[in-house]
Design a protein around this motif. Sequence first.
Motif, PDB file in Angstrom:
ATOM      1  N   ILE A   1       0.841  -1.202   0.000  1.00  0.00           N
ATOM      2  CA  ILE A   1       0.000   0.000   0.000  1.00  0.00           C
ATOM      3  C   ILE A   1       0.874   1.248   0.000  1.00  0.00           C
ATOM      4  O   ILE A   1       0.873   2.052   0.938  1.00  0.00           O
ATOM      5  CB  ILE A   1      -1.028   0.026   1.150  1.00  0.00           C
ATOM      6  N   ALA A   2       1.652   1.401  -1.053  1.00  0.00           N
ATOM      7  CA  ALA A   2       2.444   2.614  -1.323  1.00  0.00           C
ATOM      8  C   ALA A   2       3.565   2.833  -0.318  1.00  0.00           C
ATOM      9  O   ALA A   2       4.014   3.955  -0.124  1.00  0.00           O
ATOM     10  CB  ALA A   2       1.550   3.848  -1.384  1.00  0.00           C
ATOM     11  N   VAL A   3       4.045   1.775   0.296  1.00  0.00           N
ATOM     12  CA  VAL A   3       5.087   1.901   1.319  1.00  0.00           C
ATOM     13  C   VAL A   3       6.489   1.692   0.742  1.00  0.00           C
ATOM     14  O   VAL A   3       7.384   2.517   0.941  1.00  0.00           O
ATOM     15  CB  VAL A   3       4.829   0.912   2.473  1.00  0.00           C
ATOM     16  N   THR A   4       6.695   0.606   0.021  1.00  0.00           N
ATOM     17  CA  THR A   4       8.039   0.285  -0.481  1.00  0.00           C
ATOM     18  C   THR A   4       8.282   0.958  -1.827  1.00  0.00           C
ATOM     19  O   THR A   4       8.606   0.311  -2.825  1.00  0.00           O
ATOM     20  CB  THR A   4       8.230  -1.246  -0.580  1.00  0.00           C
ATOM     21  N   SER A   5       8.141   2.264  -1.855  1.00  0.00           N
ATOM     22  CA  SER A   5       8.302   3.013  -3.096  1.00  0.00           C
ATOM     23  C   SER A   5       9.706   2.887  -3.660  1.00  0.00           C
ATOM     24  O   SER A   5       9.901   2.936  -4.881  1.00  0.00           O
ATOM     25  CB  SER A   5       7.967   4.488  -2.852  1.00  0.00           C
ATOM     26  N   VAL A   6      10.714   2.757  -2.786  1.00  0.00           N
ATOM     27  CA  VAL A   6      12.095   2.615  -3.245  1.00  0.00           C
ATOM     28  C   VAL A   6      12.417   1.176  -3.634  1.00  0.00           C
ATOM     29  O   VAL A   6      13.555   0.870  -4.001  1.00  0.00           O
ATOM     30  CB  VAL A   6      13.087   3.091  -2.169  1.00  0.00           C
ATOM     31  N   GLY A   7      11.422   0.281  -3.561  1.00  0.00           N
ATOM     32  CA  GLY A   7      11.635  -1.129  -3.846  1.00  0.00           C
ATOM     33  C   GLY A   7      11.880  -1.907  -2.566  1.00  0.00           C
ATOM     34  O   GLY A   7      12.285  -1.352  -1.543  1.00  0.00           O
ATOM     35  N   HIS A   8      11.612  -3.187  -2.627  1.00  0.00           N
ATOM     36  CA  HIS A   8      11.839  -4.051  -1.473  1.00  0.00           C
ATOM     37  C   HIS A   8      13.339  -4.223  -1.239  1.00  0.00           C
ATOM     38  O   HIS A   8      14.117  -4.398  -2.180  1.00  0.00           O
ATOM     39  CB  HIS A   8      11.191  -5.420  -1.687  1.00  0.00           C
ATOM     40  N   SER A   9      13.719  -4.174   0.034  1.00  0.00           N
ATOM     41  CA  SER A   9      15.117  -4.379   0.429  1.00  0.00           C
ATOM     42  C   SER A   9      16.063  -3.450  -0.329  1.00  0.00           C
ATOM     43  O   SER A   9      17.139  -3.869  -0.787  1.00  0.00           O
ATOM     44  CB  SER A   9      15.524  -5.849   0.212  1.00  0.00           C
ATOM     45  N   ALA A  10      15.675  -2.195  -0.446  1.00  0.00           N
ATOM     46  CA  ALA A  10      16.531  -1.216  -1.118  1.00  0.00           C
ATOM     47  C   ALA A  10      17.878  -1.150  -0.396  1.00  0.00           C
ATOM     48  O   ALA A  10      17.926  -1.032   0.836  1.00  0.00           O
ATOM     49  CB  ALA A  10      15.868   0.153  -1.120  1.00  0.00           C
ATOM     50  N   PRO A  11      18.982  -1.225  -1.122  1.00  0.00           N
ATOM     51  CA  PRO A  11      20.299  -1.357  -0.479  1.00  0.00           C
ATOM     52  C   PRO A  11      20.608  -0.261   0.534  1.00  0.00           C
ATOM     53  O   PRO A  11      21.113  -0.550   1.626  1.00  0.00           O
ATOM     54  CB  PRO A  11      21.269  -1.323  -1.666  1.00  0.00           C
ATOM     55  N   GLU A  12      20.316   0.991   0.211  1.00  0.00           N
ATOM     56  CA  GLU A  12      20.652   2.074   1.135  1.00  0.00           C
ATOM     57  C   GLU A  12      19.817   1.983   2.408  1.00  0.00           C
ATOM     58  O   GLU A  12      20.301   2.282   3.498  1.00  0.00           O
ATOM     59  CB  GLU A  12      20.440   3.431   0.454  1.00  0.00           C
ATOM     60  N   VAL A  13      18.567   1.551   2.275  1.00  0.00           N
ATOM     61  CA  VAL A  13      17.720   1.355   3.460  1.00  0.00           C
ATOM     62  C   VAL A  13      18.260   0.227   4.314  1.00  0.00           C
ATOM     63  O   VAL A  13      18.420   0.353   5.536  1.00  0.00           O
ATOM     64  CB  VAL A  13      16.261   1.081   3.034  1.00  0.00           C
ATOM     65  N   VAL A  14      18.555  -0.903   3.685  1.00  0.00           N
ATOM     66  CA  VAL A  14      19.049  -2.074   4.424  1.00  0.00           C
ATOM     67  C   VAL A  14      20.362  -1.752   5.128  1.00  0.00           C
ATOM     68  O   VAL A  14      20.558  -2.084   6.307  1.00  0.00           O
ATOM     69  CB  VAL A  14      19.211  -3.271   3.468  1.00  0.00           C
ATOM     70  N   ASP A  15      21.274  -1.091   4.437  1.00  0.00           N
ATOM     71  CA  ASP A  15      22.580  -0.784   5.032  1.00  0.00           C
ATOM     72  C   ASP A  15      22.437   0.125   6.247  1.00  0.00           C
ATOM     73  O   ASP A  15      23.066  -0.096   7.294  1.00  0.00           O
ATOM     74  CB  ASP A  15      23.492  -0.130   3.995  1.00  0.00           C
ATOM     75  N   ARG A  16      21.612   1.139   6.133  1.00  0.00           N
ATOM     76  CA  ARG A  16      21.452   2.069   7.253  1.00  0.00           C
ATOM     77  C   ARG A  16      20.735   1.420   8.429  1.00  0.00           C
ATOM     78  O   ARG A  16      21.059   1.681   9.594  1.00  0.00           O
ATOM     79  CB  ARG A  16      20.717   3.328   6.788  1.00  0.00           C
ATOM     80  N   VAL A  17      19.756   0.580   8.134  1.00  0.00           N
ATOM     81  CA  VAL A  17      19.058  -0.137   9.205  1.00  0.00           C
ATOM     82  C   VAL A  17      20.016  -1.068   9.936  1.00  0.00           C
ATOM     83  O   VAL A  17      20.041  -1.121  11.174  1.00  0.00           O
ATOM     84  CB  VAL A  17      17.857  -0.910   8.633  1.00  0.00           C
ATOM     85  N   ARG A  18      20.804  -1.815   9.169  1.00  0.00           N
ATOM     86  CA  ARG A  18      21.760  -2.743   9.775  1.00  0.00           C
ATOM     87  C   ARG A  18      22.754  -1.993  10.675  1.00  0.00           C
ATOM     88  O   ARG A  18      23.031  -2.408  11.812  1.00  0.00           O
ATOM     89  CB  ARG A  18      22.495  -3.515   8.681  1.00  0.00           C
ATOM     90  N   GLU A  19      23.259  -0.879  10.179  1.00  0.00           N
ATOM     91  CA  GLU A  19      24.227  -0.113  10.959  1.00  0.00           C
ATOM     92  C   GLU A  19      23.602   0.440  12.234  1.00  0.00           C
ATOM     93  O   GLU A  19      24.189   0.344  13.327  1.00  0.00           O
ATOM     94  CB  GLU A  19      24.783   1.036  10.118  1.00  0.00           C
ATOM     95  N   GLN A  20      22.388   0.990  12.114  1.00  0.00           N
ATOM     96  CA  GLN A  20      21.750   1.564  13.298  1.00  0.00           C
ATOM     97  C   GLN A  20      21.390   0.485  14.319  1.00  0.00           C
ATOM     98  O   GLN A  20      21.571   0.676  15.528  1.00  0.00           O
ATOM     99  CB  GLN A  20      20.491   2.337  12.907  1.00  0.00           C
ATOM    100  N   ALA A  21      20.910  -0.665  13.842  1.00  0.00           N
ATOM    101  CA  ALA A  21      20.548  -1.741  14.771  1.00  0.00           C
ATOM    102  C   ALA A  21      21.743  -2.243  15.556  1.00  0.00           C
ATOM    103  O   ALA A  21      21.609  -2.699  16.698  1.00  0.00           O
ATOM    104  CB  ALA A  21      19.888  -2.891  14.009  1.00  0.00           C
ATOM    105  N   SER A  22      22.923  -2.149  14.977  1.00  0.00           N
ATOM    106  CA  SER A  22      24.127  -2.578  15.687  1.00  0.00           C
ATOM    107  C   SER A  22      24.571  -1.569  16.742  1.00  0.00           C
ATOM    108  O   SER A  22      25.361  -1.905  17.629  1.00  0.00           O
ATOM    109  CB  SER A  22      25.270  -2.812  14.689  1.00  0.00           C
ATOM    110  N   LEU A  23      24.063  -0.340  16.658  1.00  0.00           N
ATOM    111  CA  LEU A  23      24.436   0.714  17.612  1.00  0.00           C
ATOM    112  C   LEU A  23      23.453   0.782  18.776  1.00  0.00           C
ATOM    113  O   LEU A  23      23.828   0.647  19.938  1.00  0.00           O
ATOM    114  CB  LEU A  23      24.515   2.061  16.893  1.00  0.00           C
ATOM    115  N   PHE A  24      22.190   1.024  18.484  1.00  0.00           N
ATOM    116  CA  PHE A  24      21.126   0.950  19.492  1.00  0.00           C
ATOM    117  C   PHE A  24      19.788   0.940  18.772  1.00  0.00           C
ATOM    118  O   PHE A  24      19.659   1.477  17.676  1.00  0.00           O
ATOM    119  CB  PHE A  24      21.195   2.105  20.505  1.00  0.00           C
TER     120      PHE A  24
END
Length: 451
Positions: free
Chosen positions: A74-97
Amino acid sequence: MTTSTAAEPQAPAPRQRRLQTEIPGPASRALQDRRVNAVAAGVASTLPAYITSASGGLLTDADGNVLIDFGSGIAVTSVGHSAPEVVDRVREQASLFTHTCFMVTPYEGYVEVCEALGELTPGDHAKKSVLFNSGAEAVENAVKIARTATGRQAVVVFDHAYHGRTNLTMGMTAKSVPYKHGFGPFAPEVYRVPGSYPYRDGLAGPEAARQAIDRIEKQIGGDQVAAVVLEPIQGEGGFIEPAPGFLPAISSWCEANGVVFVADEVQTGFCRTGNWFASAHEDVVPDLVCTAKGIAGGLPLAAVTGRAELLDAVGPGGLGGTYGGNPIACAAALGAIETMRNEDLAGSARRIEEQMLPRLRSLAAETGVIGDVRGRGAMLAAEFVKPGTNKPDADLTKRIAAACHAQGVVVLTCGTYGNVVRLLPPLSLSNELLDEGLAVLEYAIRTEARK
């Protein structure tokens, strides 16, 4: 025992639609059986094909079927599923807090998202933002802000509107079943007026606006209205694009009467309509903009952005929430915004419109069952009617959607009358997948129209 810190090798992401079983297949049906015993019946799913992975514009289900996604959650994954920049930033932030609560100990990501929203939303006035979890929360808080800033209570909304499922936003939403039926009583001081539905009312934009304004002034009084809340293109109500001139006229009346003009851009925002925000198509500058959905590449995040003096009218502690502006969601939003900028996804939305609209209009002329084709960018719709009339045909609409699902193309329906197929592909979807998905939709419409 030894452990490796290297990432496990991943199978290459699929690049085309693939059907290995019927849809849903046996693995998905087994999961559905488990669901029936564990998940509340009130939670419905459009297509019970259980997804195990997704990439770009493709979904892979538990049976190995690969589906083309024309819904984007419903218009959420506009950048595509598992967009690399989203995944990379999420992974990095999750490792911090993962959480501190911004209201307890703040963090830079929240501030960065608010700075980006100030730059991207329409208007060059001083802006501030506050972050939440969902579109309904954003709309509800926009009303709180408007009431505080104006000292007034009345809120005006429109026919066919959808604003959410909280108590206040249910009252603001037009359609009863399934969103409101049995859930009342609803919050008071919410008033509904006619909007602009060119296919059904035949009115020019300024004329439709005069009708709405006349109703407001006669039944409520302009000096009693805190906010007018509208979707620049209505979403759940049927992807209804108002006639040109309607939005500017409503905005001008709000300005003249000290009313806060709130644009609910939850579904239309973040490049979906071929512009960063749909209000900008007619150079409308809202006082407050509500966003969610496409803001964070699939993670829950929402915002109210607007005139600094309005946001600051609420005293300390009056806005917020435990999870609002979660650091991982903020990281995802920054990745999604960067992707939209770098890949010019507003331009991609216009490309999708250029590819889809002519084919939909050709189908309308050919089959006689499509009363209206409408929308902007990658927010497009076809409204299905009985041939030779404008009588809604919800049954045909359901059959067309089901036929698409059976062939591995995820489409959604909507509309007050349940007779609209809406198309919301990821903005990053390739021309090849777009063409393939359209071919499936065209076949479904032609086949079902003959029955």
